[in-house]
Write a protein that holds these residues in place. Structure first.
Motif, PDB file in Angstrom:
ATOM      1  N   GLY A 118       0.686   0.198  -5.340  1.00  0.00           N
ATOM      2  CA  GLY A 118       2.113  -0.106  -5.256  1.00  0.00           C
ATOM      3  C   GLY A 118       2.486  -1.243  -6.186  1.00  0.00           C
ATOM      4  O   GLY A 118       1.631  -1.883  -6.814  1.00  0.00           O
TER       5      GLY A 118
ATOM      6  N   VAL B  16      -3.730  -1.594  -1.501  1.00  0.00           N
ATOM      7  CA  VAL B  16      -3.966  -1.837  -0.075  1.00  0.00           C
ATOM      8  C   VAL B  16      -5.030  -0.842   0.374  1.00  0.00           C
ATOM      9  O   VAL B  16      -4.983   0.335   0.012  1.00  0.00           O
ATOM     10  CB  VAL B  16      -2.677  -1.672   0.743  1.00  0.00           C
ATOM     11  CG1 VAL B  16      -2.954  -1.851   2.231  1.00  0.00           C
ATOM     12  CG2 VAL B  16      -1.626  -2.658   0.281  1.00  0.00           C
TER      13      VAL B  16
ATOM     14  N   ASP C 277      -4.076   2.654  -1.529  1.00  0.00           N
ATOM     15  CA  ASP C 277      -2.658   2.883  -1.788  1.00  0.00           C
ATOM     16  C   ASP C 277      -2.193   1.900  -2.853  1.00  0.00           C
ATOM     17  O   ASP C 277      -2.265   0.679  -2.658  1.00  0.00           O
ATOM     18  CB  ASP C 277      -1.837   2.715  -0.505  1.00  0.00           C
ATOM     19  CG  ASP C 277      -0.356   2.963  -0.739  1.00  0.00           C
ATOM     20  OD1 ASP C 277       0.031   4.127  -0.948  1.00  0.00           O
ATOM     21  OD2 ASP C 277       0.414   1.978  -0.725  1.00  0.00           O
TER      22      ASP C 277
ATOM     23  N   THR D 234       2.458  -4.862  -3.773  1.00  0.00           N
ATOM     24  CA  THR D 234       1.040  -5.189  -3.675  1.00  0.00           C
ATOM     25  C   THR D 234       0.279  -4.152  -4.474  1.00  0.00           C
ATOM     26  O   THR D 234       0.473  -2.957  -4.265  1.00  0.00           O
ATOM     27  CB  THR D 234       0.566  -5.194  -2.210  1.00  0.00           C
ATOM     28  OG1 THR D 234       1.374  -6.101  -1.458  1.00  0.00           O
ATOM     29  CG2 THR D 234      -0.879  -5.615  -2.112  1.00  0.00           C
TER      30      THR D 234
ATOM     31  N   ARG E 112       9.585  -1.830   4.454  1.00  0.00           N
ATOM     32  CA  ARG E 112       8.197  -2.217   4.208  1.00  0.00           C
ATOM     33  C   ARG E 112       7.338  -2.123   5.464  1.00  0.00           C
ATOM     34  O   ARG E 112       6.116  -2.261   5.391  1.00  0.00           O
ATOM     35  CB  ARG E 112       8.130  -3.641   3.662  1.00  0.00           C
ATOM     36  CG  ARG E 112       8.984  -3.905   2.439  1.00  0.00           C
ATOM     37  CD  ARG E 112       8.826  -2.846   1.380  1.00  0.00           C
ATOM     38  NE  ARG E 112       7.432  -2.626   0.993  1.00  0.00           N
ATOM     39  CZ  ARG E 112       7.028  -1.652   0.192  1.00  0.00           C
ATOM     40  NH1 ARG E 112       7.898  -0.775  -0.283  1.00  0.00           N
ATOM     41  NH2 ARG E 112       5.759  -1.530  -0.109  1.00  0.00           N
TER      42      ARG E 112
ATOM     43  N   SER F 240       3.190   8.016   2.915  1.00  0.00           N
ATOM     44  CA  SER F 240       4.000   6.916   3.442  1.00  0.00           C
ATOM     45  C   SER F 240       4.857   7.348   4.626  1.00  0.00           C
ATOM     46  O   SER F 240       5.140   6.542   5.509  1.00  0.00           O
ATOM     47  CB  SER F 240       4.894   6.349   2.339  1.00  0.00           C
ATOM     48  OG  SER F 240       4.127   5.815   1.285  1.00  0.00           O
TER      49      SER F 240
ATOM     50  N   ASP G 201       2.230  -1.916   8.729  1.00  0.00           N
ATOM     51  CA  ASP G 201       2.688  -2.113   7.362  1.00  0.00           C
ATOM     52  C   ASP G 201       2.751  -0.774   6.641  1.00  0.00           C
ATOM     53  O   ASP G 201       1.881   0.089   6.811  1.00  0.00           O
ATOM     54  CB  ASP G 201       1.745  -3.064   6.622  1.00  0.00           C
ATOM     55  CG  ASP G 201       2.182  -3.306   5.191  1.00  0.00           C
ATOM     56  OD1 ASP G 201       3.159  -4.031   4.967  1.00  0.00           O
ATOM     57  OD2 ASP G 201       1.532  -2.723   4.287  1.00  0.00           O
ATOM     58  N   ARG G 202       3.766  -0.598   5.834  1.00  0.00           N
ATOM     59  CA  ARG G 202       3.994   0.678   5.158  1.00  0.00           C
ATOM     60  C   ARG G 202       2.818   1.060   4.264  1.00  0.00           C
ATOM     61  O   ARG G 202       2.348   2.199   4.287  1.00  0.00           O
ATOM     62  CB  ARG G 202       5.282   0.575   4.331  1.00  0.00           C
ATOM     63  CG  ARG G 202       5.573   1.790   3.463  1.00  0.00           C
ATOM     64  CD  ARG G 202       6.604   1.458   2.411  1.00  0.00           C
ATOM     65  NE  ARG G 202       6.910   2.600   1.577  1.00  0.00           N
ATOM     66  CZ  ARG G 202       8.068   3.242   1.572  1.00  0.00           C
ATOM     67  NH1 ARG G 202       9.035   2.852   2.378  1.00  0.00           N
ATOM     68  NH2 ARG G 202       8.262   4.279   0.781  1.00  0.00           N
ATOM     69  N   ASP G 203       2.325   0.130   3.453  1.00  0.00           N
ATOM     70  CA  ASP G 203       1.237   0.430   2.538  1.00  0.00           C
ATOM     71  C   ASP G 203      -0.076   0.671   3.279  1.00  0.00           C
ATOM     72  O   ASP G 203      -0.862   1.546   2.889  1.00  0.00           O
ATOM     73  CB  ASP G 203       1.076  -0.715   1.533  1.00  0.00           C
ATOM     74  CG  ASP G 203       2.321  -0.910   0.684  1.00  0.00           C
ATOM     75  OD1 ASP G 203       3.038   0.085   0.469  1.00  0.00           O
ATOM     76  OD2 ASP G 203       2.563  -2.042   0.236  1.00  0.00           O
TER      77      ASP G 203
ATOM     78  N   ALA H 157      -0.053   4.166   4.638  1.00  0.00           N
ATOM     79  CA  ALA H 157      -0.353   5.163   3.610  1.00  0.00           C
ATOM     80  C   ALA H 157      -1.841   5.206   3.300  1.00  0.00           C
ATOM     81  O   ALA H 157      -2.420   6.289   3.115  1.00  0.00           O
ATOM     82  CB  ALA H 157       0.456   4.857   2.348  1.00  0.00           C
TER      83      ALA H 157
END
Length: 263
Positions: free
Chosen positions: A20, A26, A18, A23, A179, A161, A191-193, A196
């Motif tokens: 972003g 991820v 993922d 970051t 987030r 997401s 964690d969101r990332d 995903a």
């Protein structure tokens, strides 16, 4: 250039990546995420100072034919050196990242990000351009082929997401400022990332167990036409029905024209 056949160190590994701004990358396999170096942001203060110095010098003028002064050329060269250094640092970091991923993982899964549309947001355009999402995907496309792996690109409208990686529930809305993903159905907090990335990896596992992997096209993306084919002439041809056809053309949601006979 002929290359020897290679095999990733973990050919059975399926890793979702993922990308972003907060970051850079991820991963779904639990490895530490890759921080976003933000090279352009780090050099922005120096670039502003050098740009002011350039603006104070006598520069070129096309209307009057004025030639730049020697001091302007010197100041402009100093500013260009900073831009070239930022580009070189970004290119080096992306090459190291993509080479490591392609040489280790058998299957990599990324999203089909609409970068051209993302940079229309004036608040995030500079940060998105500094991250280099398009270059990461381009390098993964050919490096996975060199290393004997494969790159799978998830559909642009896949809600990676918004989907819960635990139960599969999909949220209707998810603000960019959230987030941490909290599922109201199963209570998962992640964690969101990372959520995903897990969804991207599970998407490929479902595809492999089902109808087989996607067919990559020339730029490494998955085929977006249905399995039965495009059915007739493509939408990039002139917007009128071919001679002898009674097909009806209607405007699509994206503003293009599609043949209703093939739908």
């Amino acid at each position: 250039m002929e290359r020897a056949a290679a095999t990733p160190s973990r050919p059975e590994a399926v890793v979702g990546v993922d990308l972003g701004v907060k970051t850079l990358a991820v991963y779904s396999d639990g490895r530490p995420p890759t921080a976003n170096p933000r090279y352009l942001a780090a050099a922005s203060r120096k670039l502003r100072r050098l740009s002011r110095a350039v603006s104070r010098k006598q520069g070129p003028d096309r209307r009057s034919g004025q030639q730049p002064s020697g001091r302007w050329r010197k100041a402009d060269a100093a500013r260009n050196r900073v831009h070239h250094r930022v580009a070189a640092l970004r290119r080096d970091a992306i090459h190291k990242l993509t080479t490591t991923l392609a040489g280790e993982c058998g299957t990599l899964v990324v999203e089909d990000l609409h970068v051209a549309g993302m940079v229309r947001n004036r608040r995030l355009a500079r940060a998105i351009s500094d991250a280099g999402f398009g270059e990461i995907r381009r390098q993964l496309a050919y490096k996975t082929e060199w290393k004997g792996g494969r790159l799978v690109v998830a559909g642009r409208w896949f809600a990676s997401s918004k989907t819960c990686s635990g139960c599969g529930a999909v949220k209707a809305k998810l603000a960019l400022s959230e987030r941490t993903y909290t599922c109201t159905a199963c209570g998962l907090i992640v964690d969101r990332d990372l959520n995903a990335a897990l969804n991207l990896a599970s998407l490929v596992k479902q595809t492999v167990a089902g109808s087989g992997p996607e067919t990559p096209n020339g730029r490494g993306a998955d085929r977006k036409t249905p399995p039965a084919g495009a059915g007739g002439w493509e939408t990039s041809t002139p917007h009128r029905a071919p001679p002898g056809s009674d097909g009806d053309l209607r405007p699509a949601m994206d503003g293009s024209l599609r043949n209703t006979e093939t739908q």
